[in-house]
Design a protein around this motif. Structure first.
Motif, PDB file in Angstrom:
ATOM      1  N   UNK A  20       0.829  -1.210   0.000  1.00 11.78           N
ATOM      2  CA  UNK A  20       0.000   0.000   0.000  1.00 11.78           C
ATOM      3  C   UNK A  20       0.864   1.262   0.000  1.00 11.78           C
ATOM      4  N   UNK A  21       1.972   1.258   0.731  1.00 12.04           N
ATOM      5  CA  UNK A  21       2.871   2.418   0.747  1.00 12.04           C
ATOM      6  C   UNK A  21       3.475   2.654  -0.636  1.00 12.04           C
ATOM      7  N   UNK A  22       3.903   1.566  -1.278  1.00 16.69           N
ATOM      8  CA  UNK A  22       4.498   1.702  -2.617  1.00 16.69           C
ATOM      9  C   UNK A  22       3.449   2.217  -3.605  1.00 16.69           C
ATOM     10  N   UNK A  24       0.797   4.032  -2.952  1.00 17.24           N
ATOM     11  CA  UNK A  24       0.488   5.446  -2.691  1.00 17.24           C
ATOM     12  C   UNK A  24       1.595   6.350  -3.239  1.00 17.24           C
ATOM     13  N   UNK A  25       2.868   5.915  -3.140  1.00 18.08           N
ATOM     14  CA  UNK A  25       3.971   6.696  -3.715  1.00 18.08           C
ATOM     15  C   UNK A  25       3.837   6.778  -5.225  1.00 18.08           C
ATOM     16  N   UNK A  26       3.451   5.655  -5.861  1.00 18.69           N
ATOM     17  CA  UNK A  26       3.263   5.661  -7.320  1.00 18.69           C
ATOM     18  C   UNK A  26       2.141   6.611  -7.722  1.00 18.69           C
ATOM     19  N   UNK A  27       1.045   6.617  -6.943  1.00 17.65           N
ATOM     20  CA  UNK A  27      -0.063   7.521  -7.255  1.00 17.65           C
ATOM     21  C   UNK A  27       0.367   8.982  -7.130  1.00 17.65           C
ATOM     22  N   UNK A  28       1.105   9.301  -6.083  1.00 17.13           N
ATOM     23  CA  UNK A  28       1.609  10.677  -5.916  1.00 17.13           C
ATOM     24  C   UNK A  28       2.496  11.067  -7.095  1.00 17.13           C
ATOM     25  N   UNK A  29       3.393  10.163  -7.480  1.00 17.48           N
ATOM     26  CA  UNK A  29       4.300  10.433  -8.596  1.00 17.48           C
ATOM     27  C   UNK A  29       3.500  10.631  -9.892  1.00 17.48           C
ATOM     28  N   UNK A  30       2.462   9.835 -10.076  1.00 16.20           N
ATOM     29  CA  UNK A  30       1.634   9.958 -11.282  1.00 16.20           C
ATOM     30  C   UNK A  30       0.918  11.305 -11.303  1.00 16.20           C
ATOM     31  N   UNK A  31       0.405  11.737 -10.141  1.00 14.83           N
ATOM     32  CA  UNK A  31      -0.242  13.052 -10.068  1.00 14.83           C
ATOM     33  C   UNK A  31       0.736  14.161 -10.428  1.00 14.83           C
ATOM     34  N   UNK A  32       1.957  14.069  -9.906  1.00 12.00           N
ATOM     35  CA  UNK A  32       2.963  15.087 -10.209  1.00 12.00           C
ATOM     36  C   UNK A  32       3.320  15.076 -11.692  1.00 12.00           C
ATOM     37  N   UNK A  33       3.429  13.879 -12.281  1.00 11.97           N
ATOM     38  CA  UNK A  33       3.747  13.782 -13.708  1.00 11.97           C
ATOM     39  C   UNK A  33       2.645  14.393 -14.569  1.00 11.97           C
ATOM     40  N   UNK A  34       1.394  14.145 -14.194  1.00  9.55           N
ATOM     41  CA  UNK A  34       0.267  14.698 -14.947  1.00  9.55           C
ATOM     42  C   UNK A  34       0.268  16.218 -14.840  1.00  9.55           C
TER      43      UNK A  34
END
Length: 172
Positions: A20-22, A24-34
């Motif tokens: 779940x931690x990994x 959530x980090x991927x989701x944050x990174x995806x938001x920043x990339x978008x």
């Protein structure tokens, strides 16, 4: 993991939390990339308007912006019309598929049900219909004919009377 050993619940819980931690980090990174991609696109296609100048130049910029907005609205309207047409075609095709496949009628089960129960099922519990048709009939008493007992009398006498009649017809 070997076949004989099972994972303990604490180990399973720990692994779930790591996953779940990994995620959530991927989701944050995806938001920043978008967000970064959006900024880059806007910087490339939508430069900041030059607002320095007199009123006539600003009016010209506003007119260009309104023309661009109108053009985009027309394109959006055209695309919406195409989408609605495609949706209608999809619905029509779905109906044709159902028509071609045919509707399979389920096998009916034999149900033993009284007429009252059928009417109650059809009309609901509000309407109580009684199928006992004899209940509504009027009661009629049978009348018995009482023959006079005097007429019975002696049967030999009755035969003699009949014989007189027979003679009457024969003489005529």
């Amino acid at each position: 993991m070997s076949e004989g050993k099972k994972m303990t619940s604490s180990r399973r819980h720990h692994l779930k939390s790591l996953v779940l931690q990994i995620a959530s980090k991927w989701l944050e990174q995806e938001k920043q990339d978008v967000a970064a991609a959006k900024e880059a696109y806007l910087a490339e296609h939508c430069p900041e308007p030059d607002l320095s100048g007199d009123q006539a130049a600003l009016m010209e910029v506003c007119k260009k912006l309104h023309q661009a907005i109108d053009k985009v609205d027309e394109e959006r309207y055209d695309i919406e019309a195409k989408v609605q047409k495609a949706d209608k075609e999809i619905e029509d095709l779905k109906l044709k598929v159902v028509d071609l496949a045919g509707v399979k009628k389920p096998a009916l089960k034999k149900v033993r049900m009284s007429a009252d129960a059928m009417l109650k099922a059809l009309l609901g519990s509000k309407h109580t219909v009684n199928m006992d048709l004899r209940a509504n009939l009027k009661q009629v008493k049978k009348e018995t004919k009482e023959e006079p007992t005097e007429a019975i009398g002696d049967w030999r006498k009755n035969i003699e009377d009949k014989a007189d009649r027979k003679k009457m017809f024969e003489s005529a």
